[in-house]
Enzyme design. Sequence first.
Site, PDB file in Angstrom:
ATOM      1  N   GLU A  57       0.828  -1.219   0.000  1.00  0.00           N
ATOM      2  CA  GLU A  57       0.000   0.000   0.000  1.00  0.00           C
ATOM      3  C   GLU A  57       0.860   1.267   0.000  1.00  0.00           C
ATOM      4  O   GLU A  57       2.058   1.209   0.321  1.00  0.00           O
ATOM      5  CB  GLU A  57      -0.944   0.003   1.208  1.00  0.00           C
ATOM      6  CG  GLU A  57      -0.221  -0.002   2.543  1.00  0.00           C
ATOM      7  CD  GLU A  57      -0.963   0.784   3.615  1.00  0.00           C
ATOM      8  OE1 GLU A  57      -1.393   1.927   3.343  1.00  0.00           O
ATOM      9  OE2 GLU A  57      -1.085   0.262   4.734  1.00  0.00           O
ATOM     10  N   LYS A  82      -5.276  10.559   0.846  1.00  0.00           N
ATOM     11  CA  LYS A  82      -5.501   9.224   1.403  1.00  0.00           C
ATOM     12  C   LYS A  82      -6.808   8.705   0.792  1.00  0.00           C
ATOM     13  O   LYS A  82      -7.878   9.270   1.036  1.00  0.00           O
ATOM     14  CB  LYS A  82      -5.603   9.318   2.925  1.00  0.00           C
ATOM     15  CG  LYS A  82      -5.922   8.003   3.606  1.00  0.00           C
ATOM     16  CD  LYS A  82      -5.875   8.167   5.112  1.00  0.00           C
ATOM     17  CE  LYS A  82      -6.510   6.997   5.821  1.00  0.00           C
ATOM     18  NZ  LYS A  82      -6.514   7.174   7.273  1.00  0.00           N
ATOM     19  N   ASP A 132     -16.790   5.606  14.278  1.00  0.00           N
ATOM     20  CA  ASP A 132     -15.579   5.565  13.455  1.00  0.00           C
ATOM     21  C   ASP A 132     -15.069   4.132  13.334  1.00  0.00           C
ATOM     22  O   ASP A 132     -14.414   3.600  14.242  1.00  0.00           O
ATOM     23  CB  ASP A 132     -14.504   6.482  14.059  1.00  0.00           C
ATOM     24  CG  ASP A 132     -13.358   6.733  13.096  1.00  0.00           C
ATOM     25  OD1 ASP A 132     -13.284   6.025  12.066  1.00  0.00           O
ATOM     26  OD2 ASP A 132     -12.539   7.636  13.362  1.00  0.00           O
ATOM     27  N   ASP A 136     -11.464  -0.508   6.005  1.00  0.00           N
ATOM     28  CA  ASP A 136     -10.619  -1.707   5.825  1.00  0.00           C
ATOM     29  C   ASP A 136     -11.388  -2.969   6.227  1.00  0.00           C
ATOM     30  O   ASP A 136     -11.262  -4.006   5.591  1.00  0.00           O
ATOM     31  CB  ASP A 136      -9.355  -1.642   6.709  1.00  0.00           C
ATOM     32  CG  ASP A 136      -8.340  -0.621   6.226  1.00  0.00           C
ATOM     33  OD1 ASP A 136      -8.568   0.015   5.177  1.00  0.00           O
ATOM     34  OD2 ASP A 136      -7.310  -0.456   6.918  1.00  0.00           O
ATOM     35  N   LYS A 189      -3.907  -1.350  14.089  1.00  0.00           N
ATOM     36  CA  LYS A 189      -3.267  -0.125  14.593  1.00  0.00           C
ATOM     37  C   LYS A 189      -3.443  -0.041  16.110  1.00  0.00           C
ATOM     38  O   LYS A 189      -4.557  -0.182  16.617  1.00  0.00           O
ATOM     39  CB  LYS A 189      -3.944   1.114  13.979  1.00  0.00           C
ATOM     40  CG  LYS A 189      -3.429   1.499  12.625  1.00  0.00           C
ATOM     41  CD  LYS A 189      -3.842   2.914  12.249  1.00  0.00           C
ATOM     42  CE  LYS A 189      -5.175   2.967  11.553  1.00  0.00           C
ATOM     43  NZ  LYS A 189      -5.499   4.285  10.973  1.00  0.00           N
TER      44      LYS A 189
HETATM   45  N1  PSU Z   1      -1.505   1.962  10.223  1.00  0.00           N
HETATM   46  C1  PSU Z   1      -0.387   2.696  10.389  1.00  0.00           C
HETATM   47  N2  PSU Z   1      -0.167   3.705   9.521  1.00  0.00           N
HETATM   48  C2  PSU Z   1      -1.032   3.995   8.487  1.00  0.00           C
HETATM   49  C3  PSU Z   1      -2.214   3.203   8.329  1.00  0.00           C
HETATM   50  C4  PSU Z   1      -2.385   2.202   9.216  1.00  0.00           C
HETATM   51  O1  PSU Z   1       0.384   2.456  11.306  1.00  0.00           O
HETATM   52  O2  PSU Z   1      -0.784   4.929   7.722  1.00  0.00           O
HETATM   53  C5  PSU Z   1      -3.174   3.483   7.191  1.00  0.00           C
HETATM   54  C6  PSU Z   1      -3.422   2.226   6.339  1.00  0.00           C
HETATM   55  O3  PSU Z   1      -3.375   2.610   4.984  1.00  0.00           O
HETATM   56  C7  PSU Z   1      -4.827   1.802   6.709  1.00  0.00           C
HETATM   57  C8  PSU Z   1      -5.453   3.136   6.982  1.00  0.00           C
HETATM   58  O4  PSU Z   1      -5.506   1.103   5.677  1.00  0.00           O
HETATM   59  O5  PSU Z   1      -4.448   3.842   7.727  1.00  0.00           O
HETATM   60  C9  PSU Z   1      -6.753   3.048   7.757  1.00  0.00           C
HETATM   61  O6  PSU Z   1      -7.258   4.332   7.881  1.00  0.00           O
HETATM   62  P1  PSU Z   1      -8.743   4.613   8.456  1.00  0.00           P
HETATM   63  O7  PSU Z   1      -8.701   4.194   9.879  1.00  0.00           O
HETATM   64  O8  PSU Z   1      -8.946   6.067   8.267  1.00  0.00           O
HETATM   65  O9  PSU Z   1      -9.660   3.772   7.617  1.00  0.00           O
HETATM   66 MN    MN Z   2     -12.073   6.333  10.128  1.00  0.00          MN
END
Ligand code: PSU
Ligand code: MN
Length: 304
Positions: free
Chosen positions: A25, A87, A139, A143, A160
């Site tokens: 990614e 993003k 939220d 994914d 995360k």
């Molecule tokens: N985890 C990290 N750094 C990141 C991400 C995840 O440590 O940059 C990114 C990945 O691309 C993941 C996205 O798919 O954050 C998820 O974001 P959100 O929670 O906004 O869906």
């Molecule tokens: Mn989100």
Amino acid sequence: MKRYLEISPEVQDALLNNKPIVALESTIIAHGMPYPENVEMAKQCEQIVRSYGATPATIAIIGGKIKVGLTEDQIELIGKKGKEVIKTSRRDLSYVLSQGLLGATTVTTTMFASSLAGIKIMATGGIGGVHRGAELTFDISADLDEFGMSGVAVVCAGIKAILDIPKTLEYLETKGVPVIGYQTKYLPYFYSASSEHLVDYTLNTPEEIACLLKTHWDLGLKGVLIANPIPAEHSMDPVLINQAIDKAIKEMEKLNLRGKEQTPYLLKTVKDLTAGKSLASNIALVYNNCKLASQIAASYDNIK
Ligand code: PSU
Ligand code: MN
């Protein structure tokens, strides 16, 4: 659909000749790490994938196309532009493509693009999930839903660390996603190797994982999450890292940051609070995931 997809000659050759491929990614490059460490990390990921005999396919959106397989210059561009790169999750794709903007793919859109291109395995750092306090904010990362839609296996070091792990595991169960621990009974906790949360199943070799994937996809099922613990020498003390994360979340709440601003802010604050150690760990775990993803891709090709 194919008019929006541009597969590099190297990846096309690997697809035609049934060679193992690992998708990577680009949000982790643009939004997950500072420049120039991000570009160095992205290039090293490709190098690691190659060293295990697989072809890397880093994915991003450039000039109205989803590019599957980037040149070094394109990786440099994404890394240098950093947060100026959009993003791009599922809901952003049509906007970014039709406007001809520069977009970084998240796990969601990397899975989506991989699935369009015919790539089955991807590697990343951590996936998105259910945020702490989601019962109030709603939220929940796109994914998680993507795992229910795209038949791609994602190798990560857990969810995360800033998220609500039990809620994320419940959500994945609802979506029918197996959570496989590689040589561990517990879901790794991103910056540290273990947590108290059990994975669904433990598998100990890339071959066993490849067999599970083949069965999963023979049945027409979709995404699989493979959790690969950070190597012990890079694993951080869970108490210390959690303190840093809690502090960063409190500071973020004061600033009232929402949506896309949250992850980069939290990652940067945690890095500062740990004197850079979290960034070094983050990079080490991504490399470890590239290695396992390449081994699984090679095994999968042998049994296909
Ligand atoms: N985890 C990290 N750094 C990141 C991400 C995840 O440590 O940059 C990114 C990945 O691309 C993941 C996205 O798919 O954050 C998820 O974001 P959100 O929670 O906004 O869906
Ligand atoms: Mn989100």
